[in-house]
Design a protein around this motif. Sequence first.
Motif, PDB file in Angstrom:
ATOM      1  N   ASN A 151     -46.357  31.481 122.652  1.00  0.00           N
ATOM      2  CA  ASN A 151     -46.731  30.465 121.662  1.00  0.00           C
ATOM      3  C   ASN A 151     -47.868  30.954 120.775  1.00  0.00           C
ATOM      4  OD1 ASN A 151     -46.028  27.541 123.660  1.00  0.00           O
ATOM      5  ND2 ASN A 151     -45.110  28.111 121.736  1.00  0.00           N
ATOM      6  N   ASN A 203     -41.987  14.877 126.440  1.00  0.00           N
ATOM      7  CA  ASN A 203     -42.656  16.132 126.789  1.00  0.00           C
ATOM      8  C   ASN A 203     -41.725  17.335 126.697  1.00  0.00           C
ATOM      9  OD1 ASN A 203     -45.176  15.063 127.325  1.00  0.00           O
ATOM     10  ND2 ASN A 203     -44.758  14.708 129.488  1.00  0.00           N
ATOM     11  N   ARG A 247     -38.088  19.864 121.160  1.00  0.00           N
ATOM     12  CA  ARG A 247     -38.978  19.846 119.995  1.00  0.00           C
ATOM     13  C   ARG A 247     -38.807  21.110 119.151  1.00  0.00           C
ATOM     14  NH1 ARG A 247     -44.677  19.801 122.079  1.00  0.00           N
ATOM     15  NH2 ARG A 247     -43.936  17.901 123.068  1.00  0.00           N
ATOM     16  N   ARG A 304     -47.190  24.075 112.500  1.00  0.00           N
ATOM     17  CA  ARG A 304     -47.823  22.861 113.031  1.00  0.00           C
ATOM     18  C   ARG A 304     -47.229  22.496 114.397  1.00  0.00           C
ATOM     19  NH1 ARG A 304     -47.946  20.661 107.541  1.00  0.00           N
ATOM     20  NH2 ARG A 304     -45.882  19.800 107.942  1.00  0.00           N
ATOM     21  N   THR A 305     -45.921  22.620 114.500  1.00  0.00           N
ATOM     22  CA  THR A 305     -45.251  22.293 115.766  1.00  0.00           C
ATOM     23  C   THR A 305     -45.640  23.284 116.851  1.00  0.00           C
ATOM     24  OG1 THR A 305     -43.392  21.390 114.503  1.00  0.00           O
ATOM     25  CG2 THR A 305     -43.019  21.819 116.831  1.00  0.00           C
ATOM     26  N   ASN A 312     -48.474  24.812 117.072  1.00  0.00           N
ATOM     27  CA  ASN A 312     -49.850  24.475 117.459  1.00  0.00           C
ATOM     28  C   ASN A 312     -49.862  23.277 118.410  1.00  0.00           C
ATOM     29  OD1 ASN A 312     -52.724  25.077 117.065  1.00  0.00           O
ATOM     30  ND2 ASN A 312     -52.824  23.049 116.133  1.00  0.00           N
ATOM     31  N   TYR A 313     -49.041  22.278 118.109  1.00  0.00           N
ATOM     32  CA  TYR A 313     -48.946  21.101 118.975  1.00  0.00           C
ATOM     33  C   TYR A 313     -48.362  21.480 120.336  1.00  0.00           C
ATOM     34  CZ  TYR A 313     -47.611  16.492 120.667  1.00  0.00           C
ATOM     35  OH  TYR A 313     -47.455  15.371 121.429  1.00  0.00           O
ATOM     36  N   THR A 314     -47.392  22.390 120.313  1.00  0.00           N
ATOM     37  CA  THR A 314     -46.762  22.844 121.556  1.00  0.00           C
ATOM     38  C   THR A 314     -47.757  23.582 122.440  1.00  0.00           C
ATOM     39  OG1 THR A 314     -44.600  22.997 120.488  1.00  0.00           O
ATOM     40  CG2 THR A 314     -44.904  24.271 122.496  1.00  0.00           C
ATOM     41  N   MET A 320     -50.905  22.939 122.693  1.00  0.00           N
ATOM     42  CA  MET A 320     -51.706  21.911 123.364  1.00  0.00           C
ATOM     43  C   MET A 320     -50.916  21.234 124.484  1.00  0.00           C
ATOM     44  SD  MET A 320     -53.860  20.134 120.244  1.00  0.00           S
ATOM     45  CE  MET A 320     -52.431  19.737 119.235  1.00  0.00           C
ATOM     46  N   SER A 321     -49.651  20.960 124.236  1.00  0.00           N
ATOM     47  CA  SER A 321     -48.806  20.321 125.253  1.00  0.00           C
ATOM     48  C   SER A 321     -48.646  21.211 126.477  1.00  0.00           C
ATOM     49  CB  SER A 321     -47.424  20.007 124.675  1.00  0.00           C
ATOM     50  OG  SER A 321     -47.507  19.098 123.626  1.00  0.00           O
TER      51      SER A 321
END
Length: 247
Positions: free
Chosen positions: A75, A154, A159, A208-209, A211-213, A215-216
Amino acid sequence: MEKNKTGKYFKYAIGEILLVVIGILIALQINNWNENSKRKSKEIKIYYEILSDLELTKEEINKDMQNHITFLHSNKALLNHLIEKKPYSDSLTSHMFNVTGDLQVYPKTSGFDALNSIGLDLLSNDNVRIEITNLHQLYLKRVVNQGWRETPTNDIGKRMEPFLKRNLTIDTQQKKERFIYYNNDSIGIKNTKIRDYETLLNDIDFQRTLNYTIMSRARKINVHGLSLKRIEHAMESIKKELNHLEE
């Protein structure tokens, strides 16, 4: 003489009553000892079953956590590569697949389920009982809820799937295939490649996705890591209690 005879009978009767009472008390004591012995045997058996379950669960959670760590590195590597607009690299395709990876853990809980059916009060040590119930009803549930099957929101793979479909295509020029192994067999699949690297570089929504991934996935790793610590602590407590019970 009649008076003396009555006194003897009276003493004899009292003696008989005392013998009966003592016999009853001894029988009750033996019965209590047998019941306590059976209860103790059940308690020890349950502890060993829970211990075995936790050992397997610990292995599964640790394996999944290590996979998440590998995926997290992909990631970060992929996101940094795109943000810094580095030249195309063949490693990008494998990173693209890794970022879709997600997992689902189901702890083995047969011992804890058996304890629930018998009754939690079977465990004589309150502290160990509370530690075991907290582990199963709080921490292990949080691990389960981090999985993609139990909590679809989740699901990292779902995603990321639209971005793979948009940016990857079959590499028709490369004849070499990748092999997936299953049930002592394997199947070859075509390799993929990035459709248009310039388009991928400018796909801000994908960044952006990603970056969010990150964090998840970091949250999943943290939950797994905390649960592993709780499992190890519970296992140590159970082993100490078993040593005490088996003395």
